[in-house]
Design an enzyme around this catalytic site. Structure first.
Site, PDB file in Angstrom:
ATOM      1  N   TRP A  92       0.816  -1.210   0.000  1.00 47.13           N
ATOM      2  CA  TRP A  92       0.000   0.000   0.000  1.00 47.13           C
ATOM      3  C   TRP A  92       0.855   1.268   0.000  1.00 47.13           C
ATOM      4  O   TRP A  92       1.899   1.340   0.650  1.00 47.13           O
ATOM      5  CB  TRP A  92      -0.908   0.012   1.241  1.00 47.13           C
ATOM      6  N   HIS A 143       9.152  -4.981   8.481  1.00 46.54           N
ATOM      7  CA  HIS A 143       8.107  -5.214   7.464  1.00 46.54           C
ATOM      8  C   HIS A 143       8.671  -5.342   6.053  1.00 46.54           C
ATOM      9  O   HIS A 143       7.911  -5.591   5.128  1.00 46.54           O
ATOM     10  CB  HIS A 143       7.090  -4.061   7.523  1.00 46.54           C
ATOM     11  N   SER A 193       3.032  -7.517   1.612  1.00 44.58           N
ATOM     12  CA  SER A 193       2.056  -6.751   2.359  1.00 44.58           C
ATOM     13  C   SER A 193       0.689  -6.803   1.642  1.00 44.58           C
ATOM     14  O   SER A 193       0.150  -7.884   1.425  1.00 44.58           O
ATOM     15  CB  SER A 193       2.560  -5.319   2.551  1.00 44.58           C
ATOM     16  N   LEU A 194       0.126  -5.658   1.243  1.00 37.09           N
ATOM     17  CA  LEU A 194      -1.134  -5.671   0.498  1.00 37.09           C
ATOM     18  C   LEU A 194      -1.020  -6.517  -0.762  1.00 37.09           C
ATOM     19  O   LEU A 194      -1.961  -7.225  -1.140  1.00 37.09           O
ATOM     20  CB  LEU A 194      -1.540  -4.233   0.128  1.00 37.09           C
ATOM     21  N   PHE A 245       3.882   5.983   8.766  1.00 39.80           N
ATOM     22  CA  PHE A 245       3.731   4.630   8.250  1.00 39.80           C
ATOM     23  C   PHE A 245       5.078   4.071   7.805  1.00 39.80           C
ATOM     24  O   PHE A 245       5.403   2.908   8.055  1.00 39.80           O
ATOM     25  CB  PHE A 245       2.740   4.640   7.086  1.00 39.80           C
ATOM     26  N   ALA A 246       5.883   4.902   7.163  1.00 37.81           N
ATOM     27  CA  ALA A 246       7.209   4.473   6.722  1.00 37.81           C
ATOM     28  C   ALA A 246       8.088   4.115   7.915  1.00 37.81           C
ATOM     29  O   ALA A 246       8.780   3.085   7.908  1.00 37.81           O
ATOM     30  CB  ALA A 246       7.859   5.575   5.893  1.00 37.81           C
ATOM     31  N   ALA A 247       8.061   4.933   8.955  1.00 41.41           N
ATOM     32  CA  ALA A 247       8.870   4.671  10.145  1.00 41.41           C
ATOM     33  C   ALA A 247       8.427   3.383  10.829  1.00 41.41           C
ATOM     34  O   ALA A 247       9.256   2.606  11.326  1.00 41.41           O
ATOM     35  CB  ALA A 247       8.763   5.849  11.107  1.00 41.41           C
ATOM     36  N   LEU A 248       7.121   3.143  10.838  1.00 38.56           N
ATOM     37  CA  LEU A 248       6.584   1.947  11.475  1.00 38.56           C
ATOM     38  C   LEU A 248       7.044   0.677  10.759  1.00 38.56           C
ATOM     39  O   LEU A 248       7.338  -0.342  11.388  1.00 38.56           O
ATOM     40  CB  LEU A 248       5.054   2.015  11.468  1.00 38.56           C
ATOM     41  N   GLN A 249       7.146   0.746   9.440  1.00 38.68           N
ATOM     42  CA  GLN A 249       7.529  -0.423   8.654  1.00 38.68           C
ATOM     43  C   GLN A 249       8.989  -0.832   8.854  1.00 38.68           C
ATOM     44  O   GLN A 249       9.350  -1.990   8.612  1.00 38.68           O
ATOM     45  CB  GLN A 249       7.299  -0.156   7.163  1.00 38.68           C
ATOM     46  N   ASP A 255       8.339  -7.087  12.922  1.00 40.58           N
ATOM     47  CA  ASP A 255       7.318  -6.407  12.123  1.00 40.58           C
ATOM     48  C   ASP A 255       6.256  -5.789  13.040  1.00 40.58           C
ATOM     49  O   ASP A 255       5.642  -6.488  13.846  1.00 40.58           O
ATOM     50  CB  ASP A 255       6.671  -7.410  11.161  1.00 40.58           C
TER      51      ASP A 255
END
Length: 255
Positions: free
Chosen positions: A20, A230, A80-81, A142-146, A202
């Site tokens: 995504w 991730h 992922s998606l 979102f990028a940092a979380l991945q 992840d």
């Protein structure tokens, strides 16, 4: 809907589906390494990368567009998606899918009463609202979380931000809704060889899925990579590449 596609290399056909908010550029050097042995088809999902936004972003419509774009018979690799969509393709057109390689993909991304190995609905809902309020800030978070917890977090984050810069704003919310699909029946009913590659760190796909996925399909080959977040195909490219080659080469040699 018409999707952007690019083909590299020669050999057995392999389709790559990204996640995504991104495009097929996320595969970077990993796609080039695969193209040394396979004919790789890169596809940008609707409204993401170089594919135009689509009026109908339902799961069935997106799967139909992927099948219209992909080779007649191929191995499928989804991250992922992209992994969820590859599962849906295998469910709807099993004769088109020789094998599945799912990377950091959850067949049921948003938790339900009977599915706890997933993101809490309230967390997903907050993310949807955040995207509507401040798209740029949401994508950065979102990028940092991945990448959190990865041994190559800095490199992966830099690459992610560069690819995210090409995201089409009007396509982000509809594409995000695809993650609400429940593909557990598709995983349970798979008729082709499949593997699931997860990262122990992840933040989006819990490592508990490793056991839960085997319950859904005991023929599934599940790998949990330590110190990977991730994006295992960036942090653990050699190991992921070896797993994909082992599965594909074994199938093609038997044909």
């Amino acid at each position: 809907m018409s999707l952007w596609t690019e083909t590299r290399g020669s050999g057995p056909d392999l389709v790559l589906l990204h996640g995504w908010g991104l495009s097929s550029n996320i595969w970077g050097d990993f796609a080039d390494r695969l193209a040394e042995r396979y004919r790789v088809t890169l596809i940008d999902l609707p409204g993401l990368g170089r594919s135009a936004p689509a009026g109908d972003m339902s799961l069935d419509a997106v799967v139909a567009s992927l099948l219209a774009t992909a080779p007649e018979s191929a191995h499928w690799l989804g991250w992922s998606l992209g992994g969820q969509l590859a599962l849906a393709v295998a469910e709807q057109a099993p004769e088109r899918v020789k094998s599945l390689s799912l990377i950091a993909a959850n067949p049921c991304f948003v938790a339900r009463d009977d599915c706890s190995c997933a993101m809490a609905p309230e967390v997903f809902g907050a993310f949807v609202e955040s995207l509507a309020d401040n798209e740029t800030k949401t994508l950065q978070r979102f990028a940092a979380l991945q990448t959190r917890g990865s041994v190559r977090a800095r490199d992966a984050l830099k690459h992610l931000k560069a690819v995210m810069a090409n995201a089409e704003p009007q396509a982000l919310a509809p594409a995000l809704r695809l993650l609400e699909s429940d593909l557990r029946p598709a995983l349970s009913g798979l008729s082709c060889p499949a593997q699931l590659i997860l990262g122990s760190e992840d933040q989006l796909v819990p490592q508990a899925l490793a056991e839960a996925a085997k319950v859904l399909n005991n023929t599934l080959n599940v790998q949990l990579l330590e110190h990977s977040a991730h994006l295992p195909f960036i942090s653990h490219a050699d190991a992921v590449l070896a797993s994909i080659q082992r599965q594909m080469d074994g199938i093609d040699a038997a044909r």
